[in-house]
Structures are given as structure tokens and as C-alpha cells.
Motif scaffolding. Sequence first.
Motif, mmCIF file in Angstrom:
data_model
loop_
_atom_site.group_PDB
_atom_site.id
_atom_site.type_symbol
_atom_site.label_atom_id
_atom_site.label_comp_id
_atom_site.label_asym_id
_atom_site.label_seq_id
_atom_site.Cartn_x
_atom_site.Cartn_y
_atom_site.Cartn_z
ATOM 1 N N SER A 1 0.851 -1.197 0.000
ATOM 2 C CA SER A 1 0.000 0.000 0.000
ATOM 3 C C SER A 1 0.880 1.238 0.000
ATOM 4 N N ASP A 2 0.286 2.337 -0.484
ATOM 5 C CA ASP A 2 0.979 3.620 -0.471
ATOM 6 C C ASP A 2 -0.032 4.709 -0.116
ATOM 7 N N ASP A 3 0.459 5.898 0.100
ATOM 8 C CA ASP A 3 -0.416 7.017 0.469
ATOM 9 C C ASP A 3 -0.413 8.088 -0.625
ATOM 10 N N GLY A 4 -0.286 7.631 -1.896
ATOM 11 C CA GLY A 4 -0.181 8.575 -3.002
ATOM 12 C C GLY A 4 -1.516 8.932 -3.608
ATOM 13 N N ALA A 5 -1.555 8.993 -4.959
ATOM 14 C CA ALA A 5 -2.722 9.501 -5.673
ATOM 15 C C ALA A 5 -3.950 8.644 -5.452
ATOM 16 N N GLY A 6 -3.759 7.416 -5.059
ATOM 17 C CA GLY A 6 -4.928 6.579 -4.825
ATOM 18 C C GLY A 6 -5.772 7.064 -3.672
ATOM 19 N N ARG A 7 -5.255 8.003 -2.863
ATOM 20 C CA ARG A 7 -5.997 8.489 -1.708
ATOM 21 C C ARG A 7 -7.215 9.294 -2.118
ATOM 22 N N VAL A 8 -7.148 9.996 -3.246
ATOM 23 C CA VAL A 8 -8.257 10.841 -3.682
ATOM 24 C C VAL A 8 -8.582 10.476 -5.132
ATOM 25 N N PRO A 9 -9.210 9.332 -5.366
ATOM 26 C CA PRO A 9 -9.457 8.935 -6.745
ATOM 27 C C PRO A 9 -10.427 9.845 -7.475
ATOM 28 N N TYR B 1 -1.047 -19.894 -9.812
ATOM 29 C CA TYR B 1 -0.863 -20.730 -8.618
ATOM 30 C C TYR B 1 -2.150 -20.864 -7.820
ATOM 31 N N GLY B 2 -3.274 -20.517 -8.415
ATOM 32 C CA GLY B 2 -4.556 -20.657 -7.744
ATOM 33 C C GLY B 2 -4.833 -19.587 -6.719
ATOM 34 N N GLY B 3 -4.159 -18.443 -6.830
ATOM 35 C CA GLY B 3 -4.340 -17.369 -5.857
ATOM 36 C C GLY B 3 -5.307 -16.307 -6.334
ATOM 37 N N THR B 4 -5.393 -15.240 -5.551
ATOM 38 C CA THR B 4 -6.274 -14.120 -5.866
ATOM 39 C C THR B 4 -5.486 -12.818 -5.785
ATOM 40 N N LEU B 5 -6.016 -11.775 -6.439
ATOM 41 C CA LEU B 5 -5.380 -10.458 -6.441
ATOM 42 C C LEU B 5 -6.467 -9.398 -6.435
ATOM 43 N N ASP B 6 -6.348 -8.456 -5.526
ATOM 44 C CA ASP B 6 -7.260 -7.315 -5.441
ATOM 45 C C ASP B 6 -6.433 -6.046 -5.517
ATOM 46 N N VAL B 7 -6.829 -5.154 -6.424
ATOM 47 C CA VAL B 7 -6.100 -3.911 -6.646
ATOM 48 C C VAL B 7 -7.099 -2.764 -6.650
ATOM 49 N N GLY B 8 -6.742 -1.671 -5.961
ATOM 50 C CA GLY B 8 -7.613 -0.509 -5.986
ATOM 51 C C GLY B 8 -7.359 0.411 -4.813
ATOM 52 N N PRO B 9 -8.124 1.503 -4.717
ATOM 53 C CA PRO B 9 -7.976 2.434 -3.596
ATOM 54 C C PRO B 9 -8.276 1.734 -2.278
ATOM 55 N N ALA B 10 -7.494 2.035 -1.282
ATOM 56 C CA ALA B 10 -7.706 1.465 0.044
ATOM 57 C C ALA B 10 -8.859 2.185 0.735
ATOM 58 N N PRO B 11 -9.609 1.497 1.596
ATOM 59 C CA PRO B 11 -10.734 2.144 2.282
ATOM 60 C C PRO B 11 -10.312 3.358 3.104
ATOM 61 N N ALA B 12 -9.134 3.295 3.706
ATOM 62 C CA ALA B 12 -8.672 4.400 4.551
ATOM 63 C C ALA B 12 -7.868 5.426 3.776
ATOM 64 N N GLY B 13 -7.826 5.320 2.464
ATOM 65 C CA GLY B 13 -7.040 6.238 1.658
ATOM 66 C C GLY B 13 -5.773 5.593 1.161
ATOM 67 N N GLY B 14 -5.307 6.058 0.015
ATOM 68 C CA GLY B 14 -4.121 5.467 -0.587
ATOM 69 C C GLY B 14 -4.486 4.366 -1.571
ATOM 70 N N TRP B 15 -3.477 3.687 -2.026
ATOM 71 C CA TRP B 15 -3.642 2.624 -3.026
ATOM 72 C C TRP B 15 -3.041 1.353 -2.488
ATOM 73 N N GLN B 16 -3.695 0.244 -2.737
ATOM 74 C CA GLN B 16 -3.182 -1.001 -2.185
ATOM 75 C C GLN B 16 -3.331 -2.144 -3.177
ATOM 76 N N VAL B 17 -2.425 -3.085 -3.028
ATOM 77 C CA VAL B 17 -2.446 -4.338 -3.791
ATOM 78 C C VAL B 17 -2.432 -5.464 -2.778
ATOM 79 N N ARG B 18 -3.453 -6.319 -2.840
ATOM 80 C CA ARG B 18 -3.555 -7.440 -1.900
ATOM 81 C C ARG B 18 -3.589 -8.737 -2.705
ATOM 82 N N ALA B 19 -2.662 -9.633 -2.398
ATOM 83 C CA ALA B 19 -2.579 -10.920 -3.093
ATOM 84 C C ALA B 19 -2.508 -12.052 -2.080
ATOM 85 N N ALA B 20 -3.068 -13.174 -2.459
ATOM 86 C CA ALA B 20 -3.024 -14.374 -1.631
ATOM 87 C C ALA B 20 -2.653 -15.551 -2.523
#
Length: 389
Positions: free
Chosen positions: A327-335, A363-382
Motif C-alpha cells: 500500500s501507499d499514500d499517493g494519488a490513490g488516496r483521492v481517486p 498458482y490458484g491465488g487471488t489479487l485485489d487492486v484498488g484504492p484502500a478504504p482508509a485512503g491510498g492505493w493497495q495491492v492485496r494478493a493471496a
Amino acid sequence: MAGDTVLAVLLGLFDLLLFAADGFDEIAELPPWYIAVPVNIAMVAPLVFRRKSPLWSAYVVLVISVVHMTLQLGISSIAGLAMSIYSVVVYAGRRQGLVYVGAVVAGSAVQLALDQTVNQTDELLISALFLAFGIALCWTLGEFVGARRAYDVEVEARLHLLETERDQATRIAVAEERGRIARELHDVVAHAVSVMVVQADGASYAIQSNPELAQRALQTISETGRGALGELRRLLDVLRSDDADGEPRVPQPDAHALAELADRMRTAGVPVELEIGELGDLPAGVSLGVYRIVQESLTNTLKHAGRGATASVRVQRTGDLVEVLVSDDGAGRVPQLVPAGRRDPRLPGGNGLIGMRERAHVYGGTLDVGPAPAGGWQVRAALPVRLDK
């Protein structure tokens, strides 16, 4: 049809020879030649088409054979009926063969009824046994040849299916390999070029006011370029290698190299907070996937988050599942500040995000990309851990 034509001609000539020989016998009662010759020709002509049109040929032979037998013009009628039964069974099928055999029995009964010379029970019994034996012999031979033809057709169909599956498997393997190479090239080139561009911009601004900072930026550019060249050479070695296993000649980066990656990003100007749990012995593919996902995420932060952005990386393993959060606190904070009609460059659909999603899914995993609920941008993978891979 060439072989059937020769056979029909031989049968016709044999009957004509018999007719000519019987013509010297004054006792024999023969029809005139202008009737016998056309009947003989009509008797053998349909046999030419017995493979191409088995049913049409067989029923024409059946009709003419009644006249041919009644006039006692030779053996073509018996031979023609036998060949027709065989041809119908082989080329048309059992059901059509049963119908035709019934028609042959009915036609033979009509012929025997018209034949004035057969009027004793013994002769009728012998004729019936001869007819039954001939039909059984032709049917058995037709069943054998038909089964052989069906077997050959099935073998050809299976061979065609195997060839199709082999070609399809080859196309899939080529597509997967092209996708893998494309992901590797994108990750290597995009990351290295992004770092070099940012450092070059910084050096151009600081070359007069802060020469030491510009020198460090140029050094970072040099090191990043050399590293990218090394990885590109590794990929080219894999492509050019004639080894059957296709293994790379130098080790690929893995999750244990995340600390070095974070240091490079800090040098490039993005503060990175790194938290790595106990990962244990990860499979090589999963470990490489974790590294590439983090690398692409931090590269996107470097390119799109803007000045002063910070990033955090957390990689943890829980049982047989590796979770990655960048996650970061950049432009994704105010989409909502993205201009109308323009799509945020980090929204799903870019090549880098496609590559990350492919790495997760393979590998049978998942990936979620988008603005974080608390602001910023995040990439979540499992990514699930399968040690048998």
C-alpha cells in the motif's frame, strides 16, 4: 469403381460365352440374342456402382435377377445378388442389409414360382438350403469387412483427435511460455526504467545545486541498468538454451530478495516500510510470484503516487497461504480528483496489473487492486503454497 467394372465385364462375358455355347445345343430352349444380351448387360451394369450407391445398385440387381434367372442366362444373377448382399451390409449397414435380405428371399420365392422346372419338394428344399447358405456366407463376410472398416475409421478418428489435441497442447504451451516471458520482460524493464527515469529527473534538477545528490542518482541509474541487463541476459539465455529442462542458468529473484528491492526503492526516492514474516521453504514459483507482485506494486508507486509518497510492504505466511499487502499514500488516496474522461493509470487493465493477476492465478491465488478504504492505493494478493509444485 475400376475393379468393380472389370468384375462386371468378366461376369457379363462369361454369361455371353455360356449363351453362345448353349446356342449349339439344339435341345436347349434359349431366348433370342437381342433379349439375352441386353438382359446380361443390365444384370452386371449396376455392380459397377455397388460401392458408390450400394442400395440403388442392390435393388436394381434384385429386380433384373428375377428375369435373368427365369431366362436361365447364366451365373451373373447369383453372383450379383451375393455381391449386393455383401455391399449393403458393408457400405449401408445392418438394418438396410436385413431389409434387402428379406427382399432377396421374396424375389427368390417369386423366381421359384415362375420356374416350371422346379416342381419337386427335394429340389425346392435344395434351392432353399443353397439360398440360405449363400445369404449366410455373404452376410458373415460383410460383417467381418464392415467391422474392419469401422475399426479403421475409428482408428483414423482417434489419430486425428490425438493430432488435434497435440497441436492444441502445443499452442497452449507456446501461449503460456510467451505470457511468462512477457511478464518477466515487463517486470524487469518497467521496474528498471521507472527507477532510472526518476533518478535521471532528480539528477537533472540537482546537478548544479547538489552535485553529490546528482552523483548518487547517477550511480543508482548505473546499478539499476546493470541489474536490468543481467536479468535480460538471463532471460535470453533461457530462450537460447538447448537444454531439455529449460532451467535458467542463474538464480531468479525470490521472496528473500525483497529487502534488497526495498533498499533500491528507498534509493530511488520512495520510503518503503518492509515487514516480512516467517515464510519457511516456499516453492520457487510462488516465491518468484511474491517478488514480482511486490516489485510491480512498488514500481507503480514510484511512477504514479507522486512526490513524497511512502509505501509499506507486508508479506506473511499463514499455514499454506502467503498473503501480500502493498500500500501507499499517493494519488490513490483521492481517486475522485482524476480528470473526467481519463482513467487512473493504476486501475485494473494495465499490462503490469494483468501480469500480477496472471502470476496470482497461475498458482490458484487471488489479487485485489484498488484504492484502500482508509485512503491510498493497495495491492492485496493471496497465493496458496503447494510444495508438490
